[in-house]
Write a protein that holds these residues in place. Structure first.
Motif, PDB file in Angstrom:
ATOM      1  N   THR A  34      76.434  56.913  17.367  1.00  0.00           N
ATOM      2  CA  THR A  34      77.731  56.689  16.725  1.00  0.00           C
ATOM      3  C   THR A  34      77.963  57.731  15.641  1.00  0.00           C
ATOM      4  O   THR A  34      79.067  58.272  15.507  1.00  0.00           O
ATOM      5  CB  THR A  34      77.796  55.267  16.132  1.00  0.00           C
ATOM      6  OG1 THR A  34      77.611  54.330  17.189  1.00  0.00           O
ATOM      7  CG2 THR A  34      79.126  55.012  15.441  1.00  0.00           C
ATOM      8  N   TRP A  35      76.935  58.026  14.861  1.00  0.00           N
ATOM      9  CA  TRP A  35      77.056  59.029  13.802  1.00  0.00           C
ATOM     10  C   TRP A  35      77.488  60.371  14.385  1.00  0.00           C
ATOM     11  O   TRP A  35      78.422  61.006  13.886  1.00  0.00           O
ATOM     12  CB  TRP A  35      75.730  59.161  13.045  1.00  0.00           C
ATOM     13  CG  TRP A  35      75.769  60.234  12.014  1.00  0.00           C
ATOM     14  CD1 TRP A  35      76.256  60.136  10.742  1.00  0.00           C
ATOM     15  CD2 TRP A  35      75.349  61.595  12.175  1.00  0.00           C
ATOM     16  NE1 TRP A  35      76.159  61.353  10.103  1.00  0.00           N
ATOM     17  CE2 TRP A  35      75.601  62.265  10.963  1.00  0.00           C
ATOM     18  CE3 TRP A  35      74.776  62.309  13.220  1.00  0.00           C
ATOM     19  CZ2 TRP A  35      75.306  63.613  10.768  1.00  0.00           C
ATOM     20  CZ3 TRP A  35      74.489  63.649  13.028  1.00  0.00           C
ATOM     21  CH2 TRP A  35      74.744  64.288  11.817  1.00  0.00           C
ATOM     22  N   ALA A  36      76.825  60.821  15.443  1.00  0.00           N
ATOM     23  CA  ALA A  36      77.120  62.136  16.038  1.00  0.00           C
ATOM     24  C   ALA A  36      78.492  62.161  16.703  1.00  0.00           C
ATOM     25  O   ALA A  36      79.139  63.209  16.738  1.00  0.00           O
ATOM     26  CB  ALA A  36      76.044  62.509  17.050  1.00  0.00           C
ATOM     27  N   ALA A  37      78.958  61.019  17.209  1.00  0.00           N
ATOM     28  CA  ALA A  37      80.242  60.981  17.908  1.00  0.00           C
ATOM     29  C   ALA A  37      81.409  61.326  16.991  1.00  0.00           C
ATOM     30  O   ALA A  37      82.447  61.799  17.447  1.00  0.00           O
ATOM     31  CB  ALA A  37      80.462  59.605  18.525  1.00  0.00           C
ATOM     32  N   SER A  38      81.239  61.142  15.690  1.00  0.00           N
ATOM     33  CA  SER A  38      82.329  61.414  14.755  1.00  0.00           C
ATOM     34  C   SER A  38      82.279  62.834  14.179  1.00  0.00           C
ATOM     35  O   SER A  38      83.047  63.162  13.285  1.00  0.00           O
ATOM     36  CB  SER A  38      82.299  60.397  13.612  1.00  0.00           C
ATOM     37  OG  SER A  38      81.137  60.573  12.822  1.00  0.00           O
ATOM     38  N   LYS A  39      81.387  63.659  14.691  1.00  0.00           N
ATOM     39  CA  LYS A  39      81.191  64.999  14.143  1.00  0.00           C
ATOM     40  C   LYS A  39      81.432  66.065  15.209  1.00  0.00           C
ATOM     41  O   LYS A  39      81.272  65.824  16.396  1.00  0.00           O
ATOM     42  CB  LYS A  39      79.752  65.181  13.639  1.00  0.00           C
ATOM     43  CG  LYS A  39      79.227  64.058  12.752  1.00  0.00           C
ATOM     44  CD  LYS A  39      79.746  64.148  11.353  1.00  0.00           C
ATOM     45  CE  LYS A  39      79.065  63.160  10.439  1.00  0.00           C
ATOM     46  NZ  LYS A  39      79.854  61.992  10.150  1.00  0.00           N
ATOM     47  N   THR A  40      81.791  67.250  14.744  1.00  0.00           N
ATOM     48  CA  THR A  40      81.814  68.436  15.589  1.00  0.00           C
ATOM     49  C   THR A  40      80.770  69.382  15.021  1.00  0.00           C
ATOM     50  O   THR A  40      80.795  69.692  13.824  1.00  0.00           O
ATOM     51  CB  THR A  40      83.193  69.102  15.584  1.00  0.00           C
ATOM     52  OG1 THR A  40      84.149  68.176  16.108  1.00  0.00           O
ATOM     53  CG2 THR A  40      83.194  70.369  16.427  1.00  0.00           C
TER      54      THR A  40
END
Length: 184
Positions: free
Chosen positions: A40-46
């Motif tokens: 979930t953390w990585a899904a909100s980042k580019t």
């Protein structure tokens, strides 16, 4: 004088490009622990080439850079890189998928692993993440780095320092450009 102006403009261009690099603090304020939801953390980042990942962790953890197969199987015996004394900063130097896992016994299998896709800053390649259920299927969600995400109202900690650096470069440019024109 024209050479000096060209040199100054070149330096400002390089500085502006490097100012866009973001330091992503893995797990944000929670850090790299066995209680995080890194999918979930990585899904909100580019994640762009030039960015860094900062893993904050205690002595009972570590960070291994692993292959996709080792990530899927939580096998850390063949780590590409291994870090055991945190905090650890990993620079993202090339586009493509990257996989991380905690090498401490049982931590990866309980979710202490991270999969990211690093994109070139000029790329429109979608960023993908790996499902948290441990399946080997392709990730269902993608985000396009050229389209800003409005679903996350909080700002990444690292991006605020990048914004300040960008404002400094613009400020210096606004001051130095007229000076260079005046001198030339």
């Amino acid at each position: 004088m024209a050479i000096a102006a060209y040199f100054l403009i070149s330096i400002l261009g390089v500085a502006a490009r490097s100012a866009y690099a973001v330091q992503h603090i893995v797990g944000d304020s929670n850090g790299w622990t066995n209680f995080g939801d890194y999918t979930t953390w990585a899904a909100s980042k580019t994640f762009n080439v030039g960015d860094t990942l900062l893993f904050n962790y205690g002595s009972s953890h570590g960070v291994d850079v692993v292959s996709k197969s080792d990530y899927d199987n939580c096998a850390t015996g063949n780590a590409i890189d291994s870090y055991t004394s945190g905090p650890t900063t990993v620079k993202l130097t090339q586009p493509g998928p990257m996989y991380f896992a905690c090498p401490s016994f049982g931590h990866c299998s309980t979710g202490m692993k991270l999969a990211i896709n690093v994109v070139s800053q000029s790329s429109n390649t979608p960023t993908t993440t790996t499902p948290s259920d441990g399946s080997n299927s392709s990730p269902p969600s993608t985000t396009n780095p050229s389209t800003p995400s409005t679903s996350n109202p909080t700002k990444d900690v690292g991006s605020s320092s990048a914004d300040r650096a960008n404002m400094m470069v613009v400020g210096f440019s606004m001051i130095l450009a007229p000076l260079v024109v005046f001198i030339c």
